[in-house]
Design an enzyme around this catalytic site. Structure first.
Site, PDB file in Angstrom:
ATOM      1  CD  GLU A 134      -2.888  -1.063   0.029  1.00  0.00           C
ATOM      2  OE1 GLU A 134      -3.464   0.017  -0.208  1.00  0.00           O
ATOM      3  OE2 GLU A 134      -3.023  -2.071  -0.691  1.00  0.00           O
ATOM      4  CB  SER A 404     -49.225 -38.958   1.607  1.00  0.00           C
ATOM      5  OG  SER A 404     -50.221 -39.129   0.627  1.00  0.00           O
TER       6      SER A 404
END
Length: 688
Positions: A134, A404
């Site tokens: 950076e 069911s």
């Protein structure tokens, strides 16, 4: 007589030849003195130039002085506004939630994870990786780096696009603190006094510490300490060069390079950072080669990425101010079992890879829980390994008709009303007059009728006509009450189709209701929270969300229902779910047009529910609850029970022969008499 020329020759005399002359150029009269501008003109020009220079100098000097005063004042104002560096380390808007499994191990994170770290105590490899990436001149500039800006501009011009930024770490800190939502040009102008003020007020180590704690690094990790623990299961003090490079690489694009999203992209970016560290002298050639040869790997917890759907569900169990909107860092202990989660995920993947056509968009969901309702695993959809926070959870959010799979509640009502598993019933056509709708004739799935059979056989073969007859005989009110008492919280249908599962429910609700049947008829509401505490504090802020069991079925009726459900797997529609080494019980479910297919069942140790269908309600092709859902259930339970001894089912095997309850079509008089007797005893009316 001809004239002779001067030579004495005859002929006309020749004229003398003239040489042509060029016209002379007109010449200007010569000026007196010098050939250049006059002295007066030169003096005038000099005086004018000097005046312009003096004016510009005067304006520039005063502009610079005024600008300097403004900048100095703004810097002093910013300096006065800046708090102590310690107060700037944690900049989160809300806290974090760390989720622990049933053994106390971390399996998921939510919110903004944060743990304080400082430049002085962090790994030197991490500090070097950040600076190399950076701001390589971080220790040499005053917050603004003209050399760095010039270098970035040159690189961008060569590339023809923006490939490198000239912002310093101090400038990035100013952006994170004050200008995160400001436009680029405006931000660069406004941040200058703040940058100068920070350089004046804070040491380089303090500025770097703020950056190390404020930077967002993906997957909810705020700061490098949280990221190191999130991805590698270790402190930022102990990361290796390869791990440091991967963490520093996240600064460029946290979501893109998050190793939990794309480990290969993260490793590729880390290799670039390693090259920068070597180039700038932070790593020797040997160390750099070693870091490239052994790239960083995720911790087991991070790589598992398990429990995303479960984590989303359990986060909704508590109050939002302690979970999704917490301002504190909290720890949530849960019932989650990562081994069972892997069992469910691998089972689902196995069936879809071997028995479902490639490219199918069919979805499936799985829930595994203990008999008391403790949810152990949850698959909310396919490709669960990539599940991220907030995805649609088909286990808890999808409302579908159970078909069911609802029938156990119908037969539970019948058993509670005095019916017996060996009672004889007649499977024959039936027509009911539904007020407002007219005649309604339920049909069996096979479109065939079996005649005289036992109640257990009717349940085992999922006979629709008998289920409706039972429901009508005992009363729909009783059926609804039992279903709701066992945990079906959604509104249930009023008409006779209630018995065939036309009311919507979630997979979690149905599985929890089945758990109540296994739990000797006691309601087992699904729960996932054990307790919630502040991080680093043993004080319990919130206890378990488990509800006390409530008796719904008497133990004998529950035991007989378990027996009937075991027959479904042993000899009925659920035979594909059979387990080789232990008894199991369950029920299949397929809705009209096969839009939903279910299998829900249990052993003596665990309950599992499986749903399969399409998100857009497209009918399934050739799939019933006794097919793929039953196979997914079987594969899940095989893995779930690895290493566990068989546990018997809490069932009551019927021994007393049943007596025939005649069908209305065979003996209307007897049917009406029996209906009146049962209706008088149980307050119900209907046809049997």
């Amino acid at each position: 007589m001809a004239r002779r020329d001067s030579t004495g020759r005859g002929g006309a005399p020749k004229r003398p030849r003239r040489t042509p002359t060029r016209p002379r150029k007109a010449t200007a009269p010569a000026r007196r003195g010098s050939s250049g501008p006059g002295l007066f003109e030169r003096v005038l020009r000099f005086l004018l130039f000097g005046l312009i220079v003096r004016v510009l100098w005067w304006l520039g000097l005063r502009t610079a002085v005024i600008g300097g005063i403004i900048l100095g004042g703004a810097t002093l104002w910013a300096y006065a506004q800046l708090p102590e560096a310690e107060a700037l380390l944690d900049g989160r808007e809300r806290g974090s939630v760390t989720l622990l499994d049933r053994e106390g191990n971390t399996f998921a994170w939510r919110g903004q994870q944060y743990v304080t770290t400082r430049a002085e105590t962090a790994s030197p490899h991490l500090v070097n990786a950040v600076i190399a990436t950076e701001d390589r001149r971080f220790h040499d500039h005053f917050g603004l780096d003209p050399i760095g800006i010039a270098r970035a501009m040159a690189a961008n011009l060569r590339a023809g696009r923006v490939v490198q930024g000239g912002s310093t770490i101090t400038q990035q800190v100013a952006k994170l603190l004050f200008f995160e939502n400001t436009r680029s040009l405006e931000r660069h102008i406004k941040q200058v006094p703040y940058v100068l003020a920070m350089e004046a007020k804070y040491t380089k180590e303090e500025i770097l510490s703020i950056y190390l704690n404020r930077a967002y690094l993906g997957a909810g990790a705020q700061g490098f300490e949280a990221a190191a623990q999130r991805y590698f299961g270790k402190s930022a003090r102990n990361v290796t060069p390869a791990e440091a490079a991967m963490l520093a690489g996240l600064l460029k694009a946290p979501s893109r390079y998050a190793p939990t999203s794309d480990i290969e992209a993260a490793q590729g970016r880390a290799e670039v950072i390693i090259g920068l560290m070597e180039e700038q002298g932070y790593l020797s050639r040997v160390d750099a080669e070693l870091a490239r040869a052994l790239p960083a790997q995720l911790s087991d917890a991070a790589s598992a990425r398990a429990g995303g759907y479960f984590a989303d569900w359990v986060m909704s169990a508590g109050p939002s101010f302690l979970t999704n909107q917490t301002s504190e860092d909290v720890v949530l202990r849960t019932t989650f079992d990562p081994r069972l989660q892997r069992a469910a995920e691998t089972a689902l993947a196995e069936i879809f890879s071997t028995k479902v056509r490639e490219g199918s968009k069919a979805q499936a969901a799985i829930v595994v829980m203990s008999p008391d309702g403790a949810v152990r695993a949850m698959v909310g959809g396919r490709n669960t390994g990539a599940a991220q926070a907030g995805q649609f959870n088909r286990a808890t959010q999808a409302l579908r008709q159970p078909g069911s799979a609802f029938k156990p509640f119908v037969y539970a009502a019948g058993l509670m009303a005095g019916m017996h598993p060996l009672d004889m019933v007649v499977d024959s056509p039936i027509t009911l007059n539904v007020p407002g709708s007219g005649p309604w004739s339920p049909q069996n799935y096979t479109r065939e009728y079996l005649g005289e059979i036992t109640l257990t056989e009717a349940f085992r073969e999922s006979i629709n006509t008998v289920a409706v007859k039972v429901s009508e005989q005992v009363g729909r009110t009783r059926v609804r009450a039992i279903a709701q008492d066992l945990g079906i919280e959604r509104p249930l249908a009023d008409g006779p189709s209630l018995a065939l599962g036309v009311s919507e429910a979630t997979l979690l609700e149905l599985t929890g209701a089945y758990a109540g049947i296994l739990n000797q008829g006691q309601r087992s509401m699904p729960y996932g929270v054990i307790d919630l505490r502040l991080k680093g504090d043993n004080t319990v802020l919130m206890g378990t969300d488990r509800q006390a069991p409530i008796p719904v079925l008497d133990p004998e009726a529950a035991g007989m229902l378990v027996y009937m459900m075991s027959e479904v797997i042993a000899n009925g529609t659920g035979q594909r779910a059979q387990l080789p080494d232990r008894p199991a019980a369950g029920k299949t479910g397929t809705t009209q047009a096969a839009r939903d297919a279910w299998f829900i069942g249990f052993t003596g140790d665990y309950v599992a529910g499986v749903w399969m269908g399409y998100d857009d309600n497209t009918p399934l092709s050739g799939v019933t609850g006794g097919g793929l859902p039953a196979e997914i259930w079987r594969e899940t339970m095989l893995r779930v029970h690895e290493g566990l001894p068989p546990t018997p089912l809490p069932m009551v095997v019927p021994e007393v022969p049943g007596t025939r309850l005649p069908d209305m079509g065979d003996d209307p008089v007897a049917g009406n008499i029996l209906q009146q007797v049962i209706g008088g005893i149980f307050g119900a009316s209907g046809l049997y």
